[in-house]
Design an enzyme around this catalytic site. Sequence first.
Site, PDB file in Angstrom:
ATOM      1  N   HIS A 245       0.851  -1.188   0.000  1.00 47.36           N
ATOM      2  CA  HIS A 245       0.000   0.000   0.000  1.00 47.36           C
ATOM      3  C   HIS A 245       0.888   1.241   0.000  1.00 47.36           C
ATOM      4  CE1 HIS A 245      -3.690  -2.158   1.980  1.00 47.36           C
ATOM      5  NE2 HIS A 245      -3.184  -2.834   0.949  1.00 47.36           N
TER       6      HIS A 245
ATOM      7  N   GLU B 228       0.892   4.018   1.761  1.00 43.19           N
ATOM      8  CA  GLU B 228       1.340   4.521   3.060  1.00 43.19           C
ATOM      9  C   GLU B 228       2.387   3.607   3.698  1.00 43.19           C
ATOM     10  OE1 GLU B 228      -3.145   5.399   2.655  1.00 43.19           O
ATOM     11  OE2 GLU B 228      -1.781   3.753   2.215  1.00 43.19           O
TER      12      GLU B 228
END
Length: 158
Positions: free
Chosen positions: A54, A56
């Site tokens: 992902h 982040e």
Amino acid sequence: MKSDIFYLRRCDVVARESITHGNTPFGAILVDGEGKILMEQENVEITTGDCTGHAETTLMARASREYSKEFLKNCTLYSTFEPCAMCAGAIYWGGVGRLVYGASETTLLALTGDNPQNPTMSLSCRDVFAAGQKDIEVVGPFPELEEELMEVHKGYWK
């Protein structure tokens, strides 16, 4: 220093670039205390085959290798959507002091539905952070940006 909305719009640009590279449309950026963009990261889960890819989480892995926790405490991570539990954990462990996101996890769930590529959990990042011992300022969602941030997702999750 530029506004939170400026940086969220930059995250949206990164999310759009993610699609052109064969990934899902999510983006994150790291900004220092002076307003300088230090890192940008798109989602890389599909092209790397890494379930933790992902935007982040990948950004935090990079940032934690390059910056100290003391430095990251004065930084802001911006994300197009509210970080999932895994990403919130990475932000927590990485030591970033402030998180700003554009649209909520519940908005994302309504958008992606039961798509197996994004099995969205019903767990807010605020709840993840509240279970820890560090204070992380959380700002979001931004209803005035929701439609703009969702645009790149329309038609993607069908």
